[in-house]
Design a protein around this motif. Structure first.
Motif, short mmCIF file in Angstrom:
data_model
loop_
_atom_site.label_atom_id
_atom_site.label_comp_id
_atom_site.label_asym_id
_atom_site.label_seq_id
_atom_site.Cartn_x
_atom_site.Cartn_y
_atom_site.Cartn_z
N SER A 1 0.83 -1.22 0.00
CA SER A 1 0.00 0.00 0.00
C SER A 1 0.87 1.26 0.00
O SER A 1 0.53 2.25 -0.66
CB SER A 1 -0.98 0.00 1.18
N THR A 2 1.99 1.21 0.70
CA THR A 2 2.89 2.37 0.71
C THR A 2 3.52 2.58 -0.66
O THR A 2 3.58 3.71 -1.16
CB THR A 2 3.99 2.18 1.78
N GLU B 183 -8.22 -3.79 6.67
CA GLU B 183 -8.19 -2.41 6.20
C GLU B 183 -7.00 -2.16 5.29
O GLU B 183 -7.12 -1.48 4.26
CB GLU B 183 -8.14 -1.44 7.40
N LEU B 184 -5.85 -2.73 5.62
CA LEU B 184 -4.67 -2.58 4.77
C LEU B 184 -4.87 -3.27 3.43
O LEU B 184 -4.47 -2.74 2.38
CB LEU B 184 -3.43 -3.12 5.47
N ARG B 185 -5.50 -4.42 3.46
CA ARG B 185 -5.78 -5.12 2.21
C ARG B 185 -6.73 -4.29 1.34
O ARG B 185 -6.52 -4.16 0.13
CB ARG B 185 -6.37 -6.50 2.49
N ASP B 186 -7.74 -3.69 1.97
CA ASP B 186 -8.66 -2.82 1.23
C ASP B 186 -7.93 -1.62 0.63
O ASP B 186 -8.25 -1.20 -0.49
CB ASP B 186 -9.80 -2.34 2.13
N LEU B 187 -6.96 -1.06 1.36
CA LEU B 187 -6.15 0.04 0.81
C LEU B 187 -5.39 -0.42 -0.43
O LEU B 187 -5.29 0.32 -1.41
CB LEU B 187 -5.16 0.56 1.85
N CYS B 188 -4.86 -1.63 -0.38
CA CYS B 188 -4.14 -2.17 -1.54
C CYS B 188 -5.07 -2.32 -2.73
O CYS B 188 -4.71 -1.97 -3.86
CB CYS B 188 -3.51 -3.51 -1.19
N ILE B 189 -6.27 -2.81 -2.49
CA ILE B 189 -7.24 -2.97 -3.57
C ILE B 189 -7.59 -1.61 -4.16
O ILE B 189 -7.60 -1.43 -5.38
CB ILE B 189 -8.51 -3.70 -3.06
N GLU B 190 -7.85 -0.64 -3.28
CA GLU B 190 -8.19 0.71 -3.72
C GLU B 190 -7.06 1.35 -4.52
O GLU B 190 -7.29 2.08 -5.48
CB GLU B 190 -8.50 1.56 -2.49
N ALA B 191 -5.82 1.03 -4.14
CA ALA B 191 -4.66 1.60 -4.82
C ALA B 191 -4.25 0.79 -6.05
O ALA B 191 -3.21 1.05 -6.65
CB ALA B 191 -3.48 1.69 -3.84
#
Length: 163
Positions: free
Chosen positions: A21-22, A109-117
């Protein structure tokens, strides 16, 4: 960046999602190849727990009580961890509570950020077959590939990580 995620425990679930995600937030094209136990991180419900037995360096800190109590590092020998029924559940609860207290996002939540990104997430099809999983057990948007597909992706990456 290319990441190979091989572990499915709670403490090993954070690194691939934090790094991916970063990297994506920095504008990097990012891919994660989930294989063996790392594949569990792509399930609709992430069933991961802490496995302190496999990590003898893991300090235990209490997420409750007065500050002086929270700051004590409780080294737990593997023999004790292996011999206490339910120790992994307790350690998992303590780690999740500590993360929450510190404002750290959950693995989901981190996995969702990865999907969103738009991090590309690849599931190792061989591992899916070996473990007897079906595609409907996993989140949407996962590509099912083999090592022969992912290795050329990793070869073109500037950063490759094995977690």
């Amino acid at each position: 960046m290319s990441i190979i995620a091989t572990k499915g425990t709670l403490d090993w679930a954070y690194p691939p999602f934090i790094l991916a995600s970063t990297a994506a937030a920095l504008g990097w094209e990012t891919s994660v190849f989930f294989t063996f136990y790392g594949l569990l991180l792509l399930k609709k419900e992430i069933p991961c727990e802490v496995s302190p037995l496999g990590n003898p360096a893991m300090p235990m800190k209490m997420p409750f009580g007065p500050k002086w109590f929270q700051n004590i590092s409780w080294p737990m020998p593997n023999l004790i961890m292996a011999g206490i029924p339910g120790f992994e559940k307790v350690a998992t609860s303590l780690m999740k509570k500590t993360f929450k207290n510190k404002g750290v996002a959950t693995v989901e939540e981190l996995r969702d950020l990865c999907i969103e990104a738009e991090v590309k997430m690849y599931a190792c099809q061989m591992t899916v077959d070996v473990f007897g999983f079906s595609h409907d057990e996993f989140i949407d948007g996962v590509d099912y590939v083999g090592a022969t597909y992912f290795l050329p992706v990793a070869r073109k990456s500037d950063v490759c990580l094995f977690i």
